[in-house]
Design a protein around this motif. Sequence first.
Motif, PDB file in Angstrom:
ATOM      1  N   ASP A  64       0.803  -1.224   0.000  1.00 60.25           N
ATOM      2  CA  ASP A  64       0.000   0.000   0.000  1.00 60.25           C
ATOM      3  C   ASP A  64       0.837   1.275   0.000  1.00 60.25           C
ATOM      4  O   ASP A  64       0.308   2.369  -0.173  1.00 60.25           O
ATOM      5  N   VAL A  65       2.148   1.136   0.211  1.00 58.29           N
ATOM      6  CA  VAL A  65       3.021   2.322   0.256  1.00 58.29           C
ATOM      7  C   VAL A  65       3.271   2.826  -1.161  1.00 58.29           C
ATOM      8  O   VAL A  65       3.725   2.081  -2.030  1.00 58.29           O
ATOM      9  N   THR A  66       2.989   4.100  -1.398  1.00 57.25           N
ATOM     10  CA  THR A  66       3.209   4.719  -2.704  1.00 57.25           C
ATOM     11  C   THR A  66       4.542   5.460  -2.712  1.00 57.25           C
ATOM     12  O   THR A  66       5.167   5.666  -1.665  1.00 57.25           O
ATOM     13  N   SER A  67       4.949   5.887  -3.890  1.00 56.27           N
ATOM     14  CA  SER A  67       6.209   6.639  -4.010  1.00 56.27           C
ATOM     15  C   SER A  67       6.135   7.950  -3.241  1.00 56.27           C
ATOM     16  O   SER A  67       7.111   8.374  -2.602  1.00 56.27           O
ATOM     17  N   GLU A  68       4.973   8.584  -3.273  1.00 58.44           N
ATOM     18  CA  GLU A  68       4.812   9.857  -2.565  1.00 58.44           C
ATOM     19  C   GLU A  68       4.943   9.656  -1.062  1.00 58.44           C
ATOM     20  O   GLU A  68       5.572  10.465  -0.362  1.00 58.44           O
ATOM     21  N   MET A  69       4.356   8.559  -0.542  1.00 57.83           N
ATOM     22  CA  MET A  69       4.479   8.252   0.896  1.00 57.83           C
ATOM     23  C   MET A  69       5.932   7.965   1.255  1.00 57.83           C
ATOM     24  O   MET A  69       6.420   8.381   2.314  1.00 57.83           O
TER      25      MET A  69
ATOM     26  N   ASP B 209       5.849  -3.132 -10.778  1.00 59.52           N
ATOM     27  CA  ASP B 209       5.882  -4.109 -11.856  1.00 59.52           C
ATOM     28  C   ASP B 209       5.375  -3.468 -13.146  1.00 59.52           C
ATOM     29  O   ASP B 209       4.352  -2.791 -13.145  1.00 59.52           O
ATOM     30  N   LYS B 210       6.085  -3.707 -14.245  1.00 64.99           N
ATOM     31  CA  LYS B 210       5.720  -3.076 -15.514  1.00 64.99           C
ATOM     32  C   LYS B 210       4.357  -3.536 -16.010  1.00 64.99           C
ATOM     33  O   LYS B 210       3.588  -2.762 -16.565  1.00 64.99           O
ATOM     34  N   ASP B 211       4.059  -4.833 -15.827  1.00 64.19           N
ATOM     35  CA  ASP B 211       2.832  -5.397 -16.380  1.00 64.19           C
ATOM     36  C   ASP B 211       1.614  -5.118 -15.515  1.00 64.19           C
ATOM     37  O   ASP B 211       0.562  -4.724 -16.005  1.00 64.19           O
ATOM     38  N   THR B 212       1.759  -5.317 -14.186  1.00 63.95           N
ATOM     39  CA  THR B 212       0.610  -5.165 -13.286  1.00 63.95           C
ATOM     40  C   THR B 212       0.535  -3.790 -12.638  1.00 63.95           C
ATOM     41  O   THR B 212      -0.494  -3.441 -12.053  1.00 63.95           O
ATOM     42  N   ASN B 213       1.633  -3.024 -12.690  1.00 61.62           N
ATOM     43  CA  ASN B 213       1.729  -1.706 -12.041  1.00 61.62           C
ATOM     44  C   ASN B 213       1.540  -1.801 -10.525  1.00 61.62           C
ATOM     45  O   ASN B 213       1.125  -0.852  -9.868  1.00 61.62           O
ATOM     46  N   GLU B 214       1.864  -2.981  -9.945  1.00 59.42           N
ATOM     47  CA  GLU B 214       1.782  -3.176  -8.497  1.00 59.42           C
ATOM     48  C   GLU B 214       3.174  -3.070  -7.884  1.00 59.42           C
ATOM     49  O   GLU B 214       4.178  -3.356  -8.537  1.00 59.42           O
TER      50      GLU B 214
ATOM     51  N   TRP C 287       4.139   2.395   7.573  1.00 57.45           N
ATOM     52  CA  TRP C 287       2.848   1.744   7.305  1.00 57.45           C
ATOM     53  C   TRP C 287       2.715   0.418   8.074  1.00 57.45           C
ATOM     54  O   TRP C 287       2.253  -0.594   7.567  1.00 57.45           O
ATOM     55  N   GLY C 288       3.193   0.452   9.339  1.00 53.54           N
ATOM     56  CA  GLY C 288       3.057  -0.715  10.209  1.00 53.54           C
ATOM     57  C   GLY C 288       4.067  -1.821   9.977  1.00 53.54           C
ATOM     58  O   GLY C 288       3.961  -2.890  10.583  1.00 53.54           O
ATOM     59  N   ARG C 289       5.046  -1.578   9.148  1.00 51.10           N
ATOM     60  CA  ARG C 289       6.060  -2.605   8.869  1.00 51.10           C
ATOM     61  C   ARG C 289       7.455  -2.081   9.182  1.00 51.10           C
ATOM     62  O   ARG C 289       7.741  -0.907   8.952  1.00 51.10           O
ATOM     63  N   THR C 290       8.312  -2.983   9.684  1.00 55.57           N
ATOM     64  CA  THR C 290       9.720  -2.639   9.875  1.00 55.57           C
ATOM     65  C   THR C 290      10.418  -2.792   8.525  1.00 55.57           C
ATOM     66  O   THR C 290      10.399  -3.869   7.923  1.00 55.57           O
ATOM     67  N   ILE C 291      11.008  -1.717   8.056  1.00 53.38           N
ATOM     68  CA  ILE C 291      11.602  -1.713   6.718  1.00 53.38           C
ATOM     69  C   ILE C 291      13.122  -1.833   6.791  1.00 53.38           C
ATOM     70  O   ILE C 291      13.735  -1.586   7.830  1.00 53.38           O
TER      71      ILE C 291
END
Length: 335
Positions: free
Chosen positions: A166-171, A190-195, A222-226
């Motif tokens: 759910d994390v976007t580039s802007e976030m 991903d190029k094909d799915t844009n996910e 977003w609730g995850r350790t990165i």
Amino acid sequence: MEDLKKRKMEEMGNNDQLSTQEELRSLLDPLAKSQLVDLLSRLGSQYPSIAEEIKSIASSDPVHRKLFVRGLAWNTTSETLCAAFRMHGEIEEGAVIYDKATGKSRGYGFVTYKHMESAHSALGAPSKLIDGRMAVCNLACEGLTGASTTPDLAQRKLYIGGLSPDVTSEMLLNYFGRHGEIEEGSVAYDKDTNESRGFGFVTYKTIEAAKKAIDDPQKILWGRTIIVKLADTHKGKPVQTQVPAAAVVPLAMPMAPGYPQLGKAHPSATPAGYAYTQPVAPYQASSYSSPAAAPAPYPSQSTIPYASIAAKKDPQGIPPTTPMGMSGYPYYIGK
């Protein structure tokens, strides 16, 4: 008569001018580019008319007006690209580059301004947020050898792993912007799915800002350790290489003296005197000594005497038990 004299004087003056231009060209031709640049820059600073002419010639050449823009989102169109750069001046041409086979964006494009000053203005702020991704521009003539490939890039570019889908580039940019000014960054899609592929990259303008991001103990987004580390350390994981079969040399396994390898003659192989307890017929002597072992690569073991064992005879002359071989395994006799 006077008109004739004037014409002759003008013709002589023009001839002198032509000869002077040719002479100057012959003098300038062998000079190196750096010498010519230095000469023209000094003349331009002394004479404003020469400076204006230099600017006019430079502005007419697209090399000073055409920008290369990379890091575009897959869904960014040519219209969106031009809209983002129009704030700096009138655009002559702008386009996103698409793959001919798939028809999808290749993630970069070009913008050509009508005036050189507009291009310089855009280069003053090279990073732009377009469709949620941080795009970066530089002069097209520089290609990928622009400002982003400076020697310290390896210390400014970070790999960000373990991202939520759910994390976007802007976030991502907003989160890491607290450590310093960001030059470039985005989530990998991903190029094909844009996910989202669960990771991204952030390039800071300074090494200090990158170090702050790495040393930050609170790496939760977003609730995850990165995972936050230098991009080069992630890219340079050791790869196991396979040795070609032709390079492998077969080696014979060393065996102790007294156990020759099958199919090979070992005239010097002498029993080393290993002893094994097994039922055997009575010997004349209570013990025997092993013959002296020949010099071998392995140290010989001390001999162990065999104990005399009386063989019990069955009344019918049949052995009571099956004769046992080495290490307790029975002998098998072929039919």
